[in-house]
Design an enzyme around this catalytic site. Structure first.
Site, short mmCIF file in Angstrom:
data_model
loop_
_atom_site.label_atom_id
_atom_site.label_comp_id
_atom_site.label_asym_id
_atom_site.label_seq_id
_atom_site.Cartn_x
_atom_site.Cartn_y
_atom_site.Cartn_z
N CYS A 1 24.62 -6.18 45.67
CA CYS A 1 25.72 -5.32 45.20
C CYS A 1 25.21 -3.94 44.77
CB CYS A 1 26.45 -5.97 44.02
SG CYS A 1 27.27 -7.52 44.45
N CYS B 1 24.19 -9.22 40.74
CA CYS B 1 24.04 -9.36 42.19
C CYS B 1 23.14 -8.26 42.75
CB CYS B 1 25.44 -9.30 42.82
SG CYS B 1 25.48 -8.97 44.57
#
Length: 105
Positions: free
Chosen positions: A32, A29
């Site tokens: 993230c 991600c």
């Protein structure tokens, strides 16, 4: 990032009186990857009043499923075993501090 002793499970940690901010994330991600410096800044602002945990949804699918994590990053605040707040997406440290200040005693 706060490290907890390995004998304390996730379930044990979120039962406490002290608020626990959990960053549900994944290696793949992109957004993230923005969270660690934000969480480090938040930890500097809150000190021992807040526990911050990072939870990889791919390594902990049972926890991700239990809390119906659909998107990462998803941030959740737990206290006394209850979900007090949740939001998906990146937030800055000041916004997060405003959220967690409601639960710090």
């Amino acid at each position: 990032m706060e490290t907890q002793s390995t004998h304390q499970s996730f379930g044990d940690l979120i039962q406490g009186d002290k608020p626990v901010l959990v960053d549900f994330s994944a290696e793949w991600c992109g957004p993230c990857k923005m969270m660690p410096p934000i969480l480090k800044e938040l930890k500097q602002m809150t000190g021992d009043n807040l526990i911050i945990l990072k939870m990889d949804v791919d390594r902990n699918p049972q926890v991700a499923n239990a809390y119906q994590i659909q998107a990462v990053p998803t941030l959740m605040v737990f206290q006394n075993g209850e979900v007090k707040w949740r939001q998906s997406g990146v937030m800055n440290a000041r916004e997060l501090k405003r959220v967690v200040d409601q639960y710090v005693k």
